[in-house]
Scaffold this motif. Structure first.
Motif, short mmCIF file in Angstrom:
data_model
loop_
_atom_site.label_atom_id
_atom_site.label_comp_id
_atom_site.label_asym_id
_atom_site.label_seq_id
_atom_site.Cartn_x
_atom_site.Cartn_y
_atom_site.Cartn_z
N ALA A 91 0.82 -1.22 0.00
CA ALA A 91 0.00 0.00 0.00
C ALA A 91 0.84 1.27 0.00
CB ALA A 91 -0.92 -0.02 1.21
N ARG A 104 -3.45 -0.01 6.44
CA ARG A 104 -3.58 0.12 7.91
C ARG A 104 -3.72 1.56 8.36
NH1 ARG A 104 -1.65 -4.28 6.45
NH2 ARG A 104 -2.45 -6.16 7.44
N HIS A 154 -3.63 -10.03 -4.01
CA HIS A 154 -4.82 -9.87 -3.16
C HIS A 154 -6.03 -9.40 -3.95
CE1 HIS A 154 -1.95 -9.33 0.52
NE2 HIS A 154 -1.99 -10.56 0.06
N PHE A 185 -9.20 -11.75 4.50
CA PHE A 185 -8.47 -12.55 5.50
C PHE A 185 -9.16 -13.90 5.61
CE2 PHE A 185 -5.23 -9.86 6.99
CZ PHE A 185 -5.69 -8.55 6.86
N THR A 241 5.65 -1.92 1.93
CA THR A 241 4.84 -2.92 2.60
C THR A 241 5.34 -3.14 4.02
OG1 THR A 241 4.01 -5.20 2.57
CG2 THR A 241 6.19 -4.82 1.60
N SER A 242 4.39 -3.30 4.94
CA SER A 242 4.75 -3.51 6.35
C SER A 242 5.26 -4.94 6.56
CB SER A 242 3.53 -3.27 7.23
OG SER A 242 2.45 -4.11 6.80
N ASN A 290 11.24 1.95 2.14
CA ASN A 290 10.15 2.26 3.07
C ASN A 290 10.62 3.41 3.95
OD1 ASN A 290 8.11 2.18 5.09
ND2 ASN A 290 7.79 -0.01 4.68
N1 APR Z 1 6.64 5.06 0.20
C1 APR Z 1 6.96 3.79 0.58
N2 APR Z 1 6.38 3.17 1.64
C2 APR Z 1 5.47 3.86 2.35
C3 APR Z 1 5.08 5.19 2.02
C4 APR Z 1 5.72 5.78 0.89
N3 APR Z 1 5.42 7.03 0.52
N4 APR Z 1 4.14 5.60 2.92
C5 APR Z 1 3.94 4.56 3.77
N5 APR Z 1 4.75 3.53 3.43
C6 APR Z 1 4.87 2.22 4.07
C7 APR Z 1 4.52 2.20 5.54
O1 APR Z 1 5.67 2.53 6.30
C8 APR Z 1 4.12 0.73 5.72
O2 APR Z 1 5.27 -0.06 6.03
O3 APR Z 1 3.92 1.38 3.46
C9 APR Z 1 3.60 0.33 4.36
C10 APR Z 1 2.09 0.14 4.33
O4 APR Z 1 1.80 -0.96 5.15
P1 APR Z 1 0.30 -1.54 5.22
O5 APR Z 1 -0.66 -0.41 5.37
O6 APR Z 1 0.34 -2.64 6.21
O7 APR Z 1 0.05 -2.11 3.75
P2 APR Z 1 0.56 -3.48 3.18
O8 APR Z 1 1.91 -3.84 3.73
O9 APR Z 1 0.43 -3.40 1.71
O10 APR Z 1 -0.51 -4.52 3.73
C11 APR Z 1 -0.40 -5.82 3.18
O11 APR Z 1 -2.40 -6.39 4.26
O12 APR Z 1 -4.44 -7.31 4.65
C12 APR Z 1 -3.67 -6.75 3.88
O13 APR Z 1 -4.61 -7.00 1.79
C13 APR Z 1 -4.05 -6.08 2.65
O14 APR Z 1 -2.55 -5.94 0.81
C14 APR Z 1 -2.71 -5.61 2.17
C15 APR Z 1 -1.75 -6.38 3.04
#
Ligand code: APR
Length: 258
Positions: free
Chosen positions: A24, A36, A120, A170, A197-198, A222
């Motif tokens: 995301a 999140r 997903h 989920f 991604t987290s 990140n």
């Molecule tokens: N550039 C790069 N990373 C960024 C930025 C940015 N500008 N802004 C935020 N982030 C990072 C955050 O630090 C975080 O680590 O993006 C990550 C977003 O994490 P999540 O919101 O957990 O999204 P994601 O990792 O894609 O979640 C994975 O969880 O349930 C699911 O299906 C859902 O695909 C999703 C999956």
């Protein structure tokens, strides 16, 4: 520039098959709420994990349908950002690039990335809960759900079943073909970029470990710490929209300087 940026640019220049895994965060600078991010509107009393489940949809279809329509509306209002565009440009420069995303928006496609693998699913695909037939939503941007709630989800023209979003919830398994393609690409990769991604959600989060086990270096991009920093050869601490264009410029500059 810190030395590791130049190191990664050199790896990109020499790589035969780059696998990119996005989350995301790469869509954050386009204005897409990350998965999140705190919810807004009617959904602010829920965590995303509570809404993205088959049970939530069964218990309150209008609540979950409204949330996904709101996210689809936001996705349609967003534009690809410099990070998406840099990846599409990179795919034109390296011999082979496989793009695997956890995102359900279509910003990679709109930036020009071909053959995006959606682990997903997608906000832009809908299907019938009962007979699984695809369902086409009316064109254009859905209207803002009044008070965050929409009418019940539409019904299937074929069997009358409820229409559901084409995303992976989920507890549901990933689309088999997408997962197989991602695993296959990791087997051949000689470089992996993990962007935005987290690393909290498996099995997507296991792809970097698979790469490392094969001796393929993993680069994390990140602005914040993540679960995947531990497996990264290099962590570039910055926003995708800033880091990726710079990496692209560095890579394209290699071998041209006299
Ligand atoms: N550039 C790069 N990373 C960024 C930025 C940015 N500008 N802004 C935020 N982030 C990072 C955050 O630090 C975080 O680590 O993006 C990550 C977003 O994490 P999540 O919101 O957990 O999204 P994601 O990792 O894609 O979640 C994975 O969880 O349930 C699911 O299906 C859902 O695909 C999703 C999956």
């Amino acid at each position: 520039l810190p030395e590791e940026w130049l190191r990664v640019a050199d790896w990109l220049h020499k790589a035969r098959h780059v696998v990119v895994v996005t989350g995301a965060g790469i869509s954050a600078e386009s204005g897409m709420p990350t998965f999140r991010d705190a919810q807004t509107g009617l959904w602010q009393r829920f965590r995303a994990e509570e809404l993205a489940t088959p049970g939530a949809f069964r218990r309150d279809p209008a609540l979950v349908w409204g949330w996904y329509e709101w996210r689809r509306m936001r996705a349609l209002q967003c534009e690809p950002n410099a990070g998406h565009l840099a990846l599409a440009e990179l795919a034109r420069r390296v011999p082979q690039l496989t793009l695997v995303t956890q995102n359900v928006d279509d910003l990679h496609e709109r930036a020009g990335s071909p053959d995006v693998i959606h682990l997903h699913g997608s906000l832009h695909a809908h299907r019938c809960l009962a007979c699984a037939r695809p369902h086409a939503m009316p064109p254009g941007v859905p209207s803002e759900p009044e008070g965050g709630r929409l009418l019940d989800p539409p019904r299937c023209a074929h069997c009358g079943g409820r229409i559901r979003p084409g995303v992976v919830w989920f507890g549901e398994s990933l689309p088999e073909q997408a997962w197989a393609q991602a695993e296959e690409a990791v087997k051949e990769a000689d470089l992996m970029l993990v962007i935005g991604t987290s690393g909290l959600v498996h099995p997507a989060a296991s792809l970097p470990e698979k790469a490392v086990r094969r001796g393929c270096p993993v680069v994390v991009v990140n602005p914040a710490e993540s679960e995947l920093d531990g497996v990264a050869e290099v962590v570039l601490r910055g926003a995708a929209g800033v880091v990726l264009p710079v990496l692209g410029a560095l890579e394209s500059g290699i071998g041209t300087s006299p």
